[in-house]
Design a protein around this motif. Structure first.
Motif, PDB file in Angstrom:
ATOM      1  N   GLN A  15       0.834  -1.197   0.000  1.00  0.00           N
ATOM      2  CA  GLN A  15       0.000   0.000   0.000  1.00  0.00           C
ATOM      3  C   GLN A  15       0.874   1.255   0.000  1.00  0.00           C
ATOM      4  O   GLN A  15       0.542   2.257  -0.644  1.00  0.00           O
ATOM      5  CB  GLN A  15      -0.918   0.002   1.223  1.00  0.00           C
ATOM      6  N   ASP A  16       2.000   1.211   0.725  1.00  0.00           N
ATOM      7  CA  ASP A  16       2.943   2.329   0.690  1.00  0.00           C
ATOM      8  C   ASP A  16       3.489   2.537  -0.710  1.00  0.00           C
ATOM      9  O   ASP A  16       3.642   3.675  -1.172  1.00  0.00           O
ATOM     10  CB  ASP A  16       4.095   2.064   1.668  1.00  0.00           C
ATOM     11  N   ARG A  17       3.792   1.433  -1.385  1.00  0.00           N
ATOM     12  CA  ARG A  17       4.277   1.549  -2.760  1.00  0.00           C
ATOM     13  C   ARG A  17       3.218   2.173  -3.659  1.00  0.00           C
ATOM     14  O   ARG A  17       3.523   3.061  -4.464  1.00  0.00           O
ATOM     15  CB  ARG A  17       4.659   0.166  -3.289  1.00  0.00           C
ATOM     16  N   ASP A  18       1.969   1.735  -3.516  1.00  0.00           N
ATOM     17  CA  ASP A  18       0.899   2.284  -4.341  1.00  0.00           C
ATOM     18  C   ASP A  18       0.689   3.767  -4.059  1.00  0.00           C
ATOM     19  O   ASP A  18       0.404   4.556  -4.970  1.00  0.00           O
ATOM     20  CB  ASP A  18      -0.400   1.520  -4.085  1.00  0.00           C
ATOM     21  N   THR A  19       0.848   4.157  -2.801  1.00  0.00           N
ATOM     22  CA  THR A  19       0.705   5.570  -2.452  1.00  0.00           C
ATOM     23  C   THR A  19       1.780   6.411  -3.120  1.00  0.00           C
ATOM     24  O   THR A  19       1.496   7.469  -3.693  1.00  0.00           O
ATOM     25  CB  THR A  19       0.774   5.748  -0.927  1.00  0.00           C
ATOM     26  N   SER A  20       3.022   5.955  -3.049  1.00  0.00           N
ATOM     27  CA  SER A  20       4.111   6.717  -3.669  1.00  0.00           C
ATOM     28  C   SER A  20       3.979   6.749  -5.184  1.00  0.00           C
ATOM     29  O   SER A  20       4.262   7.770  -5.820  1.00  0.00           O
ATOM     30  CB  SER A  20       5.464   6.113  -3.270  1.00  0.00           C
ATOM     31  N   LEU A  21       3.525   5.642  -5.783  1.00  0.00           N
ATOM     32  CA  LEU A  21       3.321   5.627  -7.224  1.00  0.00           C
ATOM     33  C   LEU A  21       2.227   6.600  -7.635  1.00  0.00           C
ATOM     34  O   LEU A  21       2.325   7.262  -8.678  1.00  0.00           O
ATOM     35  CB  LEU A  21       2.970   4.210  -7.691  1.00  0.00           C
ATOM     36  N   ALA A  22       1.166   6.694  -6.807  1.00  0.00           N
ATOM     37  CA  ALA A  22       0.098   7.640  -7.117  1.00  0.00           C
ATOM     38  C   ALA A  22       0.583   9.081  -7.038  1.00  0.00           C
ATOM     39  O   ALA A  22       0.146   9.940  -7.804  1.00  0.00           O
ATOM     40  CB  ALA A  22      -1.073   7.420  -6.153  1.00  0.00           C
ATOM     41  N   ILE A  23       1.511   9.362  -6.112  1.00  0.00           N
ATOM     42  CA  ILE A  23       2.043  10.717  -5.974  1.00  0.00           C
ATOM     43  C   ILE A  23       3.002  11.048  -7.114  1.00  0.00           C
ATOM     44  O   ILE A  23       2.979  12.147  -7.676  1.00  0.00           O
ATOM     45  CB  ILE A  23       2.745  10.879  -4.612  1.00  0.00           C
ATOM     46  N   LEU A  24       3.866  10.106  -7.482  1.00  0.00           N
ATOM     47  CA  LEU A  24       4.883  10.351  -8.506  1.00  0.00           C
ATOM     48  C   LEU A  24       4.363  10.141  -9.919  1.00  0.00           C
ATOM     49  O   LEU A  24       5.085  10.413 -10.881  1.00  0.00           O
ATOM     50  CB  LEU A  24       6.091   9.439  -8.278  1.00  0.00           C
ATOM     51  N   ASP A  25       3.154   9.646 -10.049  1.00  0.00           N
ATOM     52  CA  ASP A  25       2.605   9.354 -11.371  1.00  0.00           C
ATOM     53  C   ASP A  25       2.511  10.634 -12.203  1.00  0.00           C
ATOM     54  O   ASP A  25       1.915  11.628 -11.786  1.00  0.00           O
ATOM     55  CB  ASP A  25       1.221   8.721 -11.235  1.00  0.00           C
ATOM     56  N   GLY A  26       3.094  10.576 -13.385  1.00  0.00           N
ATOM     57  CA  GLY A  26       3.045  11.717 -14.293  1.00  0.00           C
ATOM     58  C   GLY A  26       4.042  12.810 -13.995  1.00  0.00           C
ATOM     59  O   GLY A  26       4.091  13.817 -14.724  1.00  0.00           O
ATOM     60  N   LYS A  27       4.838  12.657 -12.949  1.00  0.00           N
ATOM     61  CA  LYS A  27       5.816  13.686 -12.606  1.00  0.00           C
ATOM     62  C   LYS A  27       7.025  13.618 -13.536  1.00  0.00           C
ATOM     63  O   LYS A  27       7.463  12.554 -13.968  1.00  0.00           O
ATOM     64  CB  LYS A  27       6.285  13.512 -11.163  1.00  0.00           C
ATOM     65  N   ASP A  28       7.573  14.787 -13.841  1.00  0.00           N
ATOM     66  CA  ASP A  28       8.794  14.883 -14.627  1.00  0.00           C
ATOM     67  C   ASP A  28       9.969  14.327 -13.826  1.00  0.00           C
ATOM     68  O   ASP A  28       9.943  14.305 -12.589  1.00  0.00           O
ATOM     69  CB  ASP A  28       9.044  16.346 -15.004  1.00  0.00           C
ATOM     70  N   PHE A  29      11.018  13.871 -14.523  1.00  0.00           N
ATOM     71  CA  PHE A  29      12.164  13.286 -13.827  1.00  0.00           C
ATOM     72  C   PHE A  29      12.836  14.298 -12.913  1.00  0.00           C
ATOM     73  O   PHE A  29      13.371  13.942 -11.853  1.00  0.00           O
ATOM     74  CB  PHE A  29      13.167  12.711 -14.835  1.00  0.00           C
ATOM     75  N   ARG A  30      12.811  15.578 -13.290  1.00  0.00           N
ATOM     76  CA  ARG A  30      13.400  16.604 -12.421  1.00  0.00           C
ATOM     77  C   ARG A  30      12.602  16.736 -11.130  1.00  0.00           C
ATOM     78  O   ARG A  30      13.177  16.894 -10.045  1.00  0.00           O
ATOM     79  CB  ARG A  30      13.438  17.946 -13.144  1.00  0.00           C
ATOM     80  N   VAL A  31      11.281  16.680 -11.246  1.00  0.00           N
ATOM     81  CA  VAL A  31      10.429  16.772 -10.054  1.00  0.00           C
ATOM     82  C   VAL A  31      10.643  15.566  -9.148  1.00  0.00           C
ATOM     83  O   VAL A  31      10.700  15.695  -7.920  1.00  0.00           O
ATOM     84  CB  VAL A  31       8.954  16.884 -10.479  1.00  0.00           C
ATOM     85  N   ALA A  32      10.775  14.373  -9.753  1.00  0.00           N
ATOM     86  CA  ALA A  32      10.984  13.158  -8.959  1.00  0.00           C
ATOM     87  C   ALA A  32      12.266  13.265  -8.139  1.00  0.00           C
ATOM     88  O   ALA A  32      12.281  12.967  -6.933  1.00  0.00           O
ATOM     89  CB  ALA A  32      11.033  11.935  -9.872  1.00  0.00           C
ATOM     90  N   PHE A  33      13.354  13.703  -8.771  1.00  0.00           N
ATOM     91  CA  PHE A  33      14.616  13.830  -8.038  1.00  0.00           C
ATOM     92  C   PHE A  33      14.559  14.979  -7.034  1.00  0.00           C
ATOM     93  O   PHE A  33      15.212  14.914  -5.985  1.00  0.00           O
ATOM     94  CB  PHE A  33      15.775  14.034  -9.016  1.00  0.00           C
ATOM     95  N   LYS A  34      13.808  16.027  -7.335  1.00  0.00           N
ATOM     96  CA  LYS A  34      13.683  17.131  -6.379  1.00  0.00           C
ATOM     97  C   LYS A  34      12.944  16.672  -5.123  1.00  0.00           C
ATOM     98  O   LYS A  34      13.302  17.046  -3.997  1.00  0.00           O
ATOM     99  CB  LYS A  34      12.941  18.288  -7.038  1.00  0.00           C
ATOM    100  N   ILE A  35      11.905  15.854  -5.293  1.00  0.00           N
ATOM    101  CA  ILE A  35      11.180  15.315  -4.138  1.00  0.00           C
ATOM    102  C   ILE A  35      12.102  14.446  -3.283  1.00  0.00           C
ATOM    103  O   ILE A  35      12.109  14.534  -2.045  1.00  0.00           O
ATOM    104  CB  ILE A  35       9.946  14.525  -4.614  1.00  0.00           C
TER     105      ILE A  35
END
Length: 749
Positions: A282-302
């Motif tokens: 469920q933690d994995r699904d939560t993080s995937l829902a948050i990072l879904d569609g995010k640019d690679f720069r945004v992912a690394f910034k998070i």
């Protein structure tokens, strides 16, 4: 004949020289007695000011000088303060009522400030993770130093206003030191692990509530509903109405707010990783829902923000100051110090004859005490956690004011660099130190000199993009070490032997092969011209990826081998390094003999005219420049060509494997020769680049969380960012708790 010069002293006739020595000795002793305490107090004060500035700076400045100076000052801080308290105790013990001294009583007023210094600045409580485990030692030190300070207060007590001020500062010092002890205790491994709530806590609370209602006689009907990922809905803010005046909000500023709030939500989940606890799917699904569609720069910034928050938790007083009580204590100590400063100026200075130097030290102590609390409040105000709180509470006006002073997008949370080490450049040993012979005698020449061959490169957007795309397309990338990319091309299947070796051997072999491919005989053939721009861009992208990761993993292999999967990498690197050194030394010897054999005997410039003499000198200078004036790039290229010429890669592997020192060097050349046979340059560099990406992902997933935490104080490692990003996509072995049915409500009738 000469006679010694004599003089009259207190004990009779003594040599004049001895009298001078005793006089100078007594003068030095008097100066030392007068300035010893003052010097220690000022030194302790200087250390506190230095630590509060540099304590948080090490989060994004990984330089050796910064690390060394921080280490020295952190170790000096407590002993200097304790020594100064001991001097005050000694002075007060010798003091009697008949020999009362206002300056000695004033020095007793300094003792609570030293207790305040033992509490340490808010920007650094622990230099390393091991310091958090020593919380019990600091607790005993708190009891001891508080007792000594109380003893000083009793010895110097005379009912004056200065004695009352001492009580106030003593309370502030005890509070400050207690905060440090509590932070060290809460950040210790066991307590940090215990402070993280269990996944089953919510479900167990609902079950307990159900049992309680049944016992009371109610009829309870469990109502099972579909899981609602509240965290994902709360922190995925792309389509929410969070921002007021959305049309007038700067897009970059708005993106920073989204990143901050997303990181705040994810760090509460993935802090379990840093405690070596399991995660649920469920933690994995939560993080995937948050990072879904995010640019690679945004992912690394998070990821960057999350690791910055974890640094604050593990190495600073963030747990204390990020609360209402913590802020209130800082404001209280600041105001209390300001009041004491005014009272001391109005009452004590006018009514007593203190030494000007002691007055200056006292004002300095009070002023710096106020400054440290002001800086702590500013540090809190500009922290990411406060920014997240302001976003959650929708206090955007206050956040915009903070943003104008210190923009959110310009905050440095890690070094944003990755260190590089080229094995061939290190083996050439061209950067000789002035004390090279002394270091060799001490046996630390390699340990010291390797730091001069380490360079830092910025983590490029291209590298981030390649890694994010790879992670998104993987389901179990941590189990691969290059097999996926080798299976993609039929021509690359013959290279599979290189990744089936032990991990450390694979790194060494692929590093040598990558360096050889980076330095072909014809430099123009590295990126062939005349091809489509798209192909050239792809080749350049893979070359950059392969080069950066090859030299980065070699840096980890040499400097931080504990971050790589368990093996005997240190021994194999030493064997490879020794063999390479022997190879290049023999090569220099052979070239020297060949050069001396070609030189004409008796060659001299004597007897030549001016024009011939100038020509002779220019020729000699050109020869010297050609030999010694080459850049490191050309020296490595020459070394690669010599490796190709003198290592016969057609030999049987089993024969060479008997000599372990030659095994890796030989197979690196063999792998390079196989790669250079590829006709398609784009395919060759795609294989090299993606093999290194898979090796990096494998190393990141296998590294223990404790080692990732340790590197946060050294500016952070790119390996740690990749590890946390993989965890967000569920690609580590921490996800072992399956989905559990969620009971969100009970119907009580």
């Amino acid at each position: 004949m000469t006679f010694p010069v004599i003089g009259f002293g207190d004990g009779g006739i003594i040599p004049r020289g001895r009298a001078a020595i005793e006089a100078s000795g007594s003068g030095f002793k008097a100066i030392w007695n007068a300035w010893e305490l003052r010097g220690m107090v000022v030194l302790s004060l200087s250390i506190q000011v230095f630590l509060i500035f540099i304590g948080n700076r090490r989060k994004h400045s990984p330089g050796a000088f910064t690390t060394f100076v921080t280490w020295v000052t952190y170790l000096m801080a407590d002993p200097v303060a304790v020594y100064a308290v001991g001097i005050i105790t000694t002075k007060l013990t010798k003091l009697t009522e008949l020999s009362a001294d206002f300056n000695v009583e004033l020095s007793a007023f300094w003792a609570p400030f030293l207790l305040l210094h033992l509490g340490g600045p808010d920007t650094i409580t622990a230099y390393a993770l091991e310091d958090n485990e020593l919380w019990l030692r600091h607790f005993l030190s708190l009891l001891t130093q508080a007792g000594v300070t109380f003893y000083i207060l009793l010895m110097a007590w005379n009912g004056s206003s200065l004695s009352i001020m001492t009580i106030g500062m003593m309370i502030a010092g005890i509070v400050k030191y207690s905060e440090r002890v509590w932070v060290l205790w809460s950040s210790s491994s066991e307590q940090f692990r215990n402070s993280i709530p269990n996944h089953a806590s919510i479900l167990s609370k609902v079950a307990e509530e159900q049992k309680l209602r049944v016992a009371e006689g109610f009829k309870v009907v469990p109502h099972e509903v579909i899981e609602v990922r509240e965290a994902a809905m709360e922190y995925n803010l792309e389509d929410s109405d969070l921002f007021e005046e959305k049309g007038n909000t700067n897009e970059m500023y708005r993106s920073c707010l989204v990143e901050l709030l997303a990181a705040r939500g994810l760090v509460t989940i993935f802090q379990r990783l840093f405690a070596d606890l399991l995660l649920s799917f469920q933690d994995r699904d939560t993080s995937l829902a948050i990072l879904d569609g995010k640019d690679f720069r945004v992912a690394f910034k998070i990821i960057e923000i999350e690791l910055g928050l974890m640094f604050d938790v593990l190495y600073t007083k963030a747990k204390v100051i990020d609360t209402w009580w913590g802020t209130a204590r800082r404001v209280g100590v600041m105001l209390f110090s300001a009041v004491i400063l005014v009272l001391f100026l109005l009452v004590e200075v006018r009514s007593n004859s203190y030494s000007p130097v002691d007055l200056g030290v006292t004002f300095l102590l009070l002023g710096v005490a106020i400054f440290l609390e002001v800086y702590a409040l500013a540090f809190l105000m500009f922290s990411d956690k406060v920014a997240c709180w302001l976003i959650k509470s929708k206090r955007f006006k206050a956040l915009k004011r903070i943003h104008r002073i210190k923009p959110l997008q310009k905050r440095q949370r890690w070094s944003r660099k990755m260190s590089q080490l080229c094995l061939l450049s290190f083996c050439l040993r061209e950067k000789h130190l002035f004390c090279d012979r002394l270091l060799k005698l001490a046996g630390v020449d390699e340990t010291i000199e390797k730091h001069f061959y380490k360079t830092n490169k910025k983590v490029t957007d291209n590298l981030k993009k390649v890694i994010v795309e790879y992670i998104k397309g993987e389901k179990s990338s941590w189990n691969t070490r290059g097999s996926k990319i080798l299976g993609k091309f039929k021509e690359a299947e013959k290279l599979r032997w290189s990744i089936e070796l032990e991990f450390d051997e694979s790194i060494l072999i692929w590093h040598i092969a990558t360096e050889l491919c980076l330095n072909p005989r014809n430099p123009d053939s590295l990126i062939p011209s005349g091809q489509e721009k798209r192909i050239q861009d792809n080749i350049g992208s893979y070359i950059e990826t392969g080069t950066l990761l090859s030299r980065y993993l070699m840096y980890l292999f040499v400097f931080h081998p504990y971050m790589l999967p368990t093996g005997i990498g240190r021994l194999k690197f030493a064997d490879t390094y020794t063999e390479a050194m022997r190879f290049f030394d023999e090569l220099k010897s052979i070239k020297g003999k060949e050069k001396r054999g070609k030189e004409k005997p008796g060659f001299t410039c004597c007897g030549l005219n001016t024009k011939q003499l100038c020509s002779c000198v220019i020729t000699k200078l050109k020869s010297v420049w050609k030999q010694y004036g080459k850049t490191d790039e050309y020296k490595v290229r020459d070394a690669c060509n010599e490796l190709r010429d003198r290592l016969n890669t057609k030999l049987n592997m089993t024969i060479v494997k008997e000599d372990k020192s030659k095994f890796v060097l030989f197979h690196g050349c063999l792998l390079a020769s196989q790669l250079e046979k590829f006709n398609d340059q784009e395919m060759k560099w795609e294989v090299i680049g993606m093999v290194w990406v898979e090796l990096l992902a494998y190393a990141a997933a296998k590294c223990k969380a404790n080692y990732h935490c340790q590197q946060l104080r050294r500016g952070g490692e790119f390996l740690t960012h990749v590890w946390l990003l993989m965890a967000h996509y569920g690609l580590t072995d921490h996800f072992q708790i399956p989905h559990a049915p969620s009971i969100t409500e009970l119907i009580v009738t």
